[in-house]
Scaffold this motif. Sequence first.
Motif, PDB file in Angstrom:
ATOM      1  N   THR A 198     -25.603 -35.381 -13.706  1.00 43.85           N
ATOM      2  CA  THR A 198     -26.763 -35.381 -14.601  1.00 43.85           C
ATOM      3  C   THR A 198     -26.879 -34.099 -15.430  1.00 43.85           C
ATOM      4  OG1 THR A 198     -27.860 -36.690 -12.926  1.00 43.85           O
ATOM      5  CG2 THR A 198     -29.230 -35.837 -14.703  1.00 43.85           C
ATOM      6  N   ASP A 199     -26.900 -32.955 -14.753  1.00 49.67           N
ATOM      7  CA  ASP A 199     -27.066 -31.717 -15.520  1.00 49.67           C
ATOM      8  C   ASP A 199     -26.048 -30.663 -15.101  1.00 49.67           C
ATOM      9  OD1 ASP A 199     -28.077 -31.256 -13.061  1.00 49.67           O
ATOM     10  OD2 ASP A 199     -30.134 -30.889 -13.699  1.00 49.67           O
ATOM     11  N   MET A 200     -24.935 -31.126 -14.592  1.00 47.81           N
ATOM     12  CA  MET A 200     -23.869 -30.223 -14.197  1.00 47.81           C
ATOM     13  C   MET A 200     -22.522 -30.902 -14.456  1.00 47.81           C
ATOM     14  SD  MET A 200     -22.994 -28.812 -10.458  1.00 47.81           S
ATOM     15  CE  MET A 200     -21.692 -27.626 -10.240  1.00 47.81           C
ATOM     16  N   ALA A 201     -21.561 -30.097 -14.873  1.00 50.25           N
ATOM     17  CA  ALA A 201     -20.231 -30.650 -15.123  1.00 50.25           C
ATOM     18  C   ALA A 201     -19.196 -29.585 -14.819  1.00 50.25           C
ATOM     19  CB  ALA A 201     -20.109 -31.098 -16.577  1.00 50.25           C
ATOM     20  N   TRP A 242     -25.060 -28.097 -23.263  1.00 49.33           N
ATOM     21  CA  TRP A 242     -24.299 -27.585 -22.124  1.00 49.33           C
ATOM     22  C   TRP A 242     -24.020 -26.092 -22.298  1.00 49.33           C
ATOM     23  CZ3 TRP A 242     -23.671 -30.343 -17.836  1.00 49.33           C
ATOM     24  CH2 TRP A 242     -23.705 -31.734 -17.913  1.00 49.33           C
ATOM     25  N   TYR A 243     -24.180 -25.341 -21.187  1.00 48.97           N
ATOM     26  CA  TYR A 243     -23.859 -23.910 -21.181  1.00 48.97           C
ATOM     27  C   TYR A 243     -22.823 -23.631 -20.096  1.00 48.97           C
ATOM     28  CZ  TYR A 243     -28.015 -22.950 -24.025  1.00 48.97           C
ATOM     29  OH  TYR A 243     -28.947 -22.914 -25.033  1.00 48.97           O
ATOM     30  N   LEU A 244     -21.914 -22.727 -20.393  1.00 50.78           N
ATOM     31  CA  LEU A 244     -20.947 -22.293 -19.386  1.00 50.78           C
ATOM     32  C   LEU A 244     -21.640 -21.355 -18.396  1.00 50.78           C
ATOM     33  CD1 LEU A 244     -17.930 -22.435 -18.611  1.00 50.78           C
ATOM     34  CD2 LEU A 244     -17.522 -20.458 -20.076  1.00 50.78           C
ATOM     35  N   VAL A 245     -21.466 -21.620 -17.113  1.00 52.33           N
ATOM     36  CA  VAL A 245     -22.060 -20.742 -16.098  1.00 52.33           C
ATOM     37  C   VAL A 245     -20.989 -20.114 -15.216  1.00 52.33           C
ATOM     38  CG1 VAL A 245     -24.299 -21.911 -16.031  1.00 52.33           C
ATOM     39  CG2 VAL A 245     -22.469 -22.658 -14.484  1.00 52.33           C
ATOM     40  N   ALA A 284     -18.209 -35.779 -24.410  1.00 49.81           N
ATOM     41  CA  ALA A 284     -19.032 -34.657 -24.858  1.00 49.81           C
ATOM     42  C   ALA A 284     -18.617 -33.363 -24.154  1.00 49.81           C
ATOM     43  CB  ALA A 284     -20.505 -34.955 -24.606  1.00 49.81           C
ATOM     44  N   ILE A 285     -18.443 -33.407 -22.840  1.00 51.50           N
ATOM     45  CA  ILE A 285     -18.148 -32.173 -22.107  1.00 51.50           C
ATOM     46  C   ILE A 285     -16.724 -31.700 -22.428  1.00 51.50           C
ATOM     47  CG2 ILE A 285     -17.269 -33.116 -19.902  1.00 51.50           C
ATOM     48  CD1 ILE A 285     -19.792 -30.243 -20.273  1.00 51.50           C
ATOM     49  N   ILE A 286     -15.816 -32.602 -22.694  1.00 47.48           N
ATOM     50  CA  ILE A 286     -14.456 -32.194 -23.057  1.00 47.48           C
ATOM     51  C   ILE A 286     -14.463 -31.521 -24.438  1.00 47.48           C
ATOM     52  CG2 ILE A 286     -12.205 -33.153 -23.744  1.00 47.48           C
ATOM     53  CD1 ILE A 286     -12.278 -34.794 -21.181  1.00 47.48           C
ATOM     54  N   PHE A 316      -1.835 -20.976 -16.382  1.00 47.47           N
ATOM     55  CA  PHE A 316      -3.034 -20.453 -15.732  1.00 47.47           C
ATOM     56  C   PHE A 316      -3.852 -21.677 -15.329  1.00 47.47           C
ATOM     57  CE2 PHE A 316      -1.951 -17.037 -18.711  1.00 47.47           C
ATOM     58  CZ  PHE A 316      -1.922 -15.962 -17.829  1.00 47.47           C
ATOM     59  N   ASN A 317      -4.245 -21.715 -14.075  1.00 44.40           N
ATOM     60  CA  ASN A 317      -5.081 -22.825 -13.630  1.00 44.40           C
ATOM     61  C   ASN A 317      -6.533 -22.395 -13.766  1.00 44.40           C
ATOM     62  OD1 ASN A 317      -2.717 -24.368 -12.709  1.00 44.40           O
ATOM     63  ND2 ASN A 317      -2.544 -22.701 -11.229  1.00 44.40           N
ATOM     64  N   MET A 318      -7.278 -23.150 -14.542  1.00 48.33           N
ATOM     65  CA  MET A 318      -8.642 -22.710 -14.867  1.00 48.33           C
ATOM     66  C   MET A 318      -9.689 -23.737 -14.468  1.00 48.33           C
ATOM     67  SD  MET A 318      -8.296 -21.035 -18.629  1.00 48.33           S
ATOM     68  CE  MET A 318      -7.271 -19.573 -18.893  1.00 48.33           C
ATOM     69  N   THR A 319     -10.869 -23.225 -14.174  1.00 48.93           N
ATOM     70  CA  THR A 319     -12.033 -24.076 -13.911  1.00 48.93           C
ATOM     71  C   THR A 319     -13.207 -23.550 -14.729  1.00 48.93           C
ATOM     72  OG1 THR A 319     -11.277 -24.438 -11.642  1.00 48.93           O
ATOM     73  CG2 THR A 319     -13.569 -24.980 -12.124  1.00 48.93           C
ATOM     74  N   ASN A 320     -13.875 -24.444 -15.429  1.00 48.64           N
ATOM     75  CA  ASN A 320     -15.117 -24.105 -16.118  1.00 48.64           C
ATOM     76  C   ASN A 320     -16.240 -24.941 -15.523  1.00 48.64           C
ATOM     77  OD1 ASN A 320     -14.123 -22.199 -17.909  1.00 48.64           O
ATOM     78  ND2 ASN A 320     -13.763 -23.685 -19.549  1.00 48.64           N
ATOM     79  N   VAL A 321     -17.349 -24.312 -15.244  1.00 48.94           N
ATOM     80  CA  VAL A 321     -18.515 -25.031 -14.728  1.00 48.94           C
ATOM     81  C   VAL A 321     -19.642 -24.909 -15.753  1.00 48.94           C
ATOM     82  CG1 VAL A 321     -20.159 -25.265 -12.830  1.00 48.94           C
ATOM     83  CG2 VAL A 321     -17.817 -24.491 -12.365  1.00 48.94           C
ATOM     84  N   PHE A 322     -20.255 -26.042 -16.079  1.00 47.02           N
ATOM     85  CA  PHE A 322     -21.321 -26.062 -17.090  1.00 47.02           C
ATOM     86  C   PHE A 322     -22.629 -26.565 -16.484  1.00 47.02           C
ATOM     87  CE2 PHE A 322     -17.294 -26.641 -19.280  1.00 47.02           C
ATOM     88  CZ  PHE A 322     -17.407 -25.837 -20.398  1.00 47.02           C
ATOM     89  N   GLU A 323     -23.720 -26.059 -17.051  1.00 44.15           N
ATOM     90  CA  GLU A 323     -25.050 -26.587 -16.715  1.00 44.15           C
ATOM     91  C   GLU A 323     -25.719 -27.040 -17.999  1.00 44.15           C
ATOM     92  OE1 GLU A 323     -27.623 -23.994 -14.483  1.00 44.15           O
ATOM     93  OE2 GLU A 323     -26.109 -23.680 -12.917  1.00 44.15           O
ATOM     94  N   PHE A 324     -26.536 -28.069 -17.855  1.00 38.78           N
ATOM     95  CA  PHE A 324     -27.249 -28.607 -19.022  1.00 38.78           C
ATOM     96  C   PHE A 324     -28.660 -28.032 -19.079  1.00 38.78           C
ATOM     97  CE2 PHE A 324     -29.297 -31.732 -21.734  1.00 38.78           C
ATOM     98  CZ  PHE A 324     -28.303 -32.045 -22.646  1.00 38.78           C
ATOM     99  N   HIS A 325     -28.961 -27.315 -20.174  1.00 41.39           N
ATOM    100  CA  HIS A 325     -30.302 -26.750 -20.367  1.00 41.39           C
ATOM    101  C   HIS A 325     -30.719 -26.936 -21.821  1.00 41.39           C
ATOM    102  CE1 HIS A 325     -30.481 -24.594 -16.479  1.00 41.39           C
ATOM    103  NE2 HIS A 325     -29.187 -24.378 -16.651  1.00 41.39           N
TER     104      HIS A 325
END
Length: 304
Positions: free
Chosen positions: A249-252, A280-283, A176-178, A267-276
């Motif tokens: 649980t609510d973070m990825a 999932w939302y990008l934070v 799902a997160i991918i 480019f080396n990238m990082t995405n952090v998501f929160e579940f609300h």
Amino acid sequence: MEISYTPSIALQSHQSLIIATIVTLLPLLLAVRSLFKRPHKSNVSTPATSSGKEETRQATPSSSCNASSDSAAFPNGGKAGPAEEDMVTADVSKVVAEMQSGASMMELLVPEITTHALSYLDYPSLCRLSMTNSMMRKAANDDNAWKALYHKDFTFEQDSVAPVNGWKAYYAATRAIINVNTEFFNIIRDRSLPAMSCFWLNADYVKCIHASGAHYSGYNSVIRSWQVAFNWEQEVDFQVRDVRARVLTDMAWVTMKTFVDMDSGPFNMTNVFEFHHGRWYLVHHHSSVMLRAEVDMEQQIVHE
Ligand SMILES: *[C@@H]1O[C@H](CO)[C@@H](O)[C@H](O)[C@H]1NC(C)=O
Ligand SMILES: *[C@@H]1O[C@H](CO)[C@@H](O)[C@H](O)[C@H]1NC(C)=O
């Protein structure tokens, strides 16, 4: 592999029962066959370790089998409504009810072989198999089969993690997160500001560090930066590689390499998501800085 049942298979005669049984078990039989053909992978679970757990594992609800639509996401995986499953099960259950009165060919297989064979199935096949009958459901929910599938489809990393809800749920959550992360790049390709606005969490603490090196903090500032990027930047094609996701649980968080030009390095990238509120939302988005002298100079001027 597609398994279809038609009402015309009336299951009145013994013969049609056998045909239905064979059709149902075909994926598994093929898997068993491949078991003896394919080289043994060291990370694939061994029958000895999986047989014991099979008894103790609770069967979790089967997650969505619609590979392209499960980006709706669920934090712990496996908790998504089994709506699609029910539709398929409705068809299958009639056949299965009839089948269970007869002897299943599966029951003739040694349980260890069954579990090991399942580790060679792909995601849709494992889902379908779990719908055939209670015994197959139990076998297809075996944690080691899902761990092997996770390794095959995603990464050999995270070998030592122990997902709280088991590997099946973790597999679903990772998938799902991918998918959500892939959507991020689709939005950039489409240069869709409305889609990007929905993609981010509307909060004052979200942050975005672009490949230019520019740093933006807070929802409005971040969205404005994408507006500028979409207005000014030329359409670029890029490839995303080495995608790795870790889901709690609510973070990825997802790490990846993005190649705009295969020669110039990623480019080396990082995405952090929160579940609300059920998704999932990008934070946080962080891209490594473009290593070009002109850009570096431009940035120095801007930031000094
Ligand atoms: C399954 O995915 C397809 C796209 O491949 C989509 O059109 C369809 O609505 C999805 N089904 C469900 C039940 O989400
Ligand atoms: C990204 O990481 C790789 C090493 O994996 C490195 O060679 C490359 O220069 C990095 N890219 C940038 C833009 O920093």
